[in-house]
Design a protein around this motif. Structure first.
Motif, PDB file in Angstrom:
ATOM      1  N   ASN A 197     -11.953 -32.030  19.996  1.00  0.00           N
ATOM      2  CA  ASN A 197     -10.798 -31.781  19.001  1.00  0.00           C
ATOM      3  C   ASN A 197     -10.733 -31.225  18.179  1.00  0.00           C
ATOM      4  OD1 ASN A 197     -10.431 -30.230  21.571  1.00  0.00           O
ATOM      5  ND2 ASN A 197      -8.973 -32.255  22.665  1.00  0.00           N
ATOM      6  N   ALA A 198     -11.545 -32.620  17.110  1.00  0.00           N
ATOM      7  CA  ALA A 198     -11.892 -32.339  15.756  1.00  0.00           C
ATOM      8  C   ALA A 198     -10.253 -30.915  14.855  1.00  0.00           C
ATOM      9  CB  ALA A 198     -12.698 -32.874  15.535  1.00  0.00           C
ATOM     10  N   PHE A 199     -10.896 -30.571  14.529  1.00  0.00           N
ATOM     11  CA  PHE A 199     -11.029 -29.152  13.680  1.00  0.00           C
ATOM     12  C   PHE A 199      -9.161 -28.764  13.805  1.00  0.00           C
ATOM     13  CE2 PHE A 199     -10.188 -24.732  14.173  1.00  0.00           C
ATOM     14  CZ  PHE A 199      -9.839 -24.898  12.348  1.00  0.00           C
ATOM     15  N   VAL A 200      -8.664 -28.416  15.418  1.00  0.00           N
ATOM     16  CA  VAL A 200      -7.415 -28.619  15.454  1.00  0.00           C
ATOM     17  C   VAL A 200      -6.649 -29.373  14.997  1.00  0.00           C
ATOM     18  CG1 VAL A 200      -6.145 -27.348  16.873  1.00  0.00           C
ATOM     19  CG2 VAL A 200      -7.776 -26.874  17.166  1.00  0.00           C
ATOM     20  N   THR A 201      -6.872 -31.098  15.543  1.00  0.00           N
ATOM     21  CA  THR A 201      -5.862 -31.709  15.784  1.00  0.00           C
ATOM     22  C   THR A 201      -6.386 -31.900  13.959  1.00  0.00           C
ATOM     23  OG1 THR A 201      -6.947 -33.247  17.603  1.00  0.00           O
ATOM     24  CG2 THR A 201      -6.267 -34.200  15.295  1.00  0.00           C
ATOM     25  N   SER A 202      -6.918 -31.870  13.137  1.00  0.00           N
ATOM     26  CA  SER A 202      -6.846 -31.784  12.029  1.00  0.00           C
ATOM     27  C   SER A 202      -6.201 -30.829  11.011  1.00  0.00           C
ATOM     28  CB  SER A 202      -8.186 -31.727  10.856  1.00  0.00           C
ATOM     29  OG  SER A 202      -8.781 -30.389  11.056  1.00  0.00           O
ATOM     30  N   ARG A 203      -5.817 -29.809  11.642  1.00  0.00           N
ATOM     31  CA  ARG A 203      -5.011 -29.358  11.669  1.00  0.00           C
ATOM     32  C   ARG A 203      -3.184 -29.484  12.006  1.00  0.00           C
ATOM     33  NH1 ARG A 203      -7.293 -24.062   9.305  1.00  0.00           N
ATOM     34  NH2 ARG A 203      -4.097 -23.258   9.813  1.00  0.00           N
ATOM     35  N   VAL A 204      -3.016 -29.810  13.200  1.00  0.00           N
ATOM     36  CA  VAL A 204      -2.507 -30.120  13.519  1.00  0.00           C
ATOM     37  C   VAL A 204      -1.605 -31.229  12.691  1.00  0.00           C
ATOM     38  CG1 VAL A 204      -0.853 -31.118  15.546  1.00  0.00           C
ATOM     39  CG2 VAL A 204      -2.337 -29.019  15.828  1.00  0.00           C
ATOM     40  N   ASN A 205      -2.062 -32.058  12.079  1.00  0.00           N
ATOM     41  CA  ASN A 205      -1.816 -34.003  12.068  1.00  0.00           C
ATOM     42  C   ASN A 205      -1.341 -32.964  10.523  1.00  0.00           C
ATOM     43  OD1 ASN A 205      -2.520 -35.373  13.825  1.00  0.00           O
ATOM     44  ND2 ASN A 205      -4.713 -35.348  12.288  1.00  0.00           N
ATOM     45  N   VAL A 206      -1.742 -32.353   9.253  1.00  0.00           N
ATOM     46  CA  VAL A 206      -1.024 -31.398   8.609  1.00  0.00           C
ATOM     47  C   VAL A 206      -0.097 -30.620   8.321  1.00  0.00           C
ATOM     48  CG1 VAL A 206      -2.020 -30.197   6.390  1.00  0.00           C
ATOM     49  CG2 VAL A 206      -3.518 -32.615   7.699  1.00  0.00           C
ATOM     50  N   ALA A 207      -0.135 -29.783   9.350  1.00  0.00           N
ATOM     51  CA  ALA A 207       1.075 -28.669   9.099  1.00  0.00           C
ATOM     52  C   ALA A 207       2.074 -28.772  11.060  1.00  0.00           C
ATOM     53  CB  ALA A 207       0.288 -27.198   9.547  1.00  0.00           C
ATOM     54  N   GLY A 208       1.441 -29.616  11.198  1.00  0.00           N
ATOM     55  CA  GLY A 208       2.750 -29.625  12.827  1.00  0.00           C
ATOM     56  C   GLY A 208       2.408 -28.667  13.517  1.00  0.00           C
ATOM     57  N   LEU A 209       3.513 -27.758  14.286  1.00  0.00           N
ATOM     58  CA  LEU A 209       2.960 -27.271  15.004  1.00  0.00           C
ATOM     59  C   LEU A 209       3.263 -25.536  14.961  1.00  0.00           C
ATOM     60  CD1 LEU A 209       3.492 -28.811  18.980  1.00  0.00           C
ATOM     61  CD2 LEU A 209       1.240 -27.820  17.277  1.00  0.00           C
ATOM     62  N   ASP A 210       4.238 -25.762  13.540  1.00  0.00           N
ATOM     63  CA  ASP A 210       5.001 -24.720  13.182  1.00  0.00           C
ATOM     64  C   ASP A 210       4.139 -23.638  12.807  1.00  0.00           C
ATOM     65  OD1 ASP A 210       6.109 -22.922  10.063  1.00  0.00           O
ATOM     66  OD2 ASP A 210       7.193 -23.460  11.622  1.00  0.00           O
ATOM     67  N   PRO A 211       4.027 -22.374  13.377  1.00  0.00           N
ATOM     68  CA  PRO A 211       3.483 -20.931  13.226  1.00  0.00           C
ATOM     69  C   PRO A 211       2.825 -20.927  12.130  1.00  0.00           C
ATOM     70  CG  PRO A 211       4.852 -20.487  15.306  1.00  0.00           C
ATOM     71  CD  PRO A 211       5.808 -22.027  14.680  1.00  0.00           C
ATOM     72  N   TRP A 212       3.811 -20.830  11.143  1.00  0.00           N
ATOM     73  CA  TRP A 212       3.353 -20.289   9.637  1.00  0.00           C
ATOM     74  C   TRP A 212       2.832 -21.389   9.138  1.00  0.00           C
ATOM     75  CZ3 TRP A 212       4.277 -22.038   4.997  1.00  0.00           C
ATOM     76  CH2 TRP A 212       4.445 -20.696   4.029  1.00  0.00           C
TER      77      TRP A 212
END
Length: 281
Positions: free
Chosen positions: A29-44
């Motif tokens: 899950n590294a790819f998605v985790t890295s994105r969520v860590n930076v951006a949270g869950l706000d779709p934009w």
């Protein structure tokens, strides 16, 4: 609280529960985790929606729906729900990628509606290492790419992407998004290369980064320099940076038909821990 099995789009209030799901398999899950860590869950900010599957009132599976469609710790029930949501919304992604079994299940549900795919790669070994290479010395000429070397690095990145994916990253928007991503990797010190006489002869990047793991991507050797061991000593050098400066585990995934690359990764200490699958449109 959802007490019956159901799926919905997650929102910022679901962040802790989402991170708990991602933490169940930090390498895959590294790819998605890295994105969520930076951006949270706000779709934009995230660049797509995060779909959640609830069972017994608890978030148990997810699916990232952005430029890629990525199942996350997805059970068969969850895949059925995600597949139906994706079918209804229509294809907006350029690929489906994730752990092989759930990705194959998801594609089987979507292929009648989204197919045919441009290419399906059913088995891409997922490999990891925690240790520096024991028998391969790092290439002393591999180093971080400087910001003023973007013009040297970008053609190598485009060549790698086109060779690997089968289409140019410069199509569509003229490469603006791709160039921005390469610039981000350079500016954060996660792009590495051996540059000789103004030419990149080896390169690799550390793409996804979490506190548990980092994912190496974009490994490439100039065609005229292949077969000389540059990939092995180059990867050994990148691993020194990755394991020393970035995360305790380095990972990557590779096409099963790329026997030379798989052999080179094994020689620098990577072992197979699973498999991914990619569906390219």
């Amino acid at each position: 609280m959802l007490t019956h099995p159901s799926a919905r789009v997650l929102d910022p209030g679901d962040l802790d529960a989402a991170l708990a799901v991602l933490a169940r398999d930090p390498v895959a899950n590294a790819f998605v985790t890295s994105r969520v860590n930076v951006a949270g869950l706000d779709p934009w900010r995230l660049g797509g929606e995060m779909w959640g599957w609830y069972s017994g009132g608890k978030l148990t599976s997810m699916c990232y729906a952005g430029a890629n469609l990525v199942p996350i710790c997805a059970t068969p029930e969850a895949i059925a729900a995600f597949g139906e949501r994706a079918r209804r919304s229509g294809r907006r992604c350029s690929s489906i990628v994730g752990p092989a079994a759930p990705t194959a299940d998801l594609w089987a549900r979507l292929e009648p509606h989204w197919g045919p795919a441009r290419e399906v790669r059913t088995h891409q070994p997922l490999m990891t290492t925690r240790a520096l290479p024991a028998t391969v010395a790092p290439d002393p000429l591999v180093r971080r790419v400087r910001r003023d070397e973007m013009d040297l690095l970008l053609p190598a990145c485009v060549a790698m992407f086109t060779e690997e994916v089968g289409v140019s990253p410069l199509a569509g928007d003229g490469g603006l998004l791709y160039q921005a991503r390469v610039a981000e990797l350079v500016s954060t010190g996660r792009a590495f290369a051996r540059i000789e006489n103004g030419e990149v002869v080896f390169k690799a990047e550390i793409g996804a980064v979490t506190r548990h793991t980092c994912q190496i991507q974009g490994v490439w050797v100039a065609p005229g320099r292949r077969g000389r061991g540059l990939s092995e000593i180059g990867m050994a050098a990148v691993l020194h940076y990755a394991l020393r400066d970035v995360a305790p585990v380095a990972s990557l995934y590779v096409n099963d038909f790329n026997a030379p690359a798989r052999a080179a990764y094994r020689r620098v200490g990577f072992t197979e821990v699973g498999a991914f699958m990619s569906v390219l449109f």
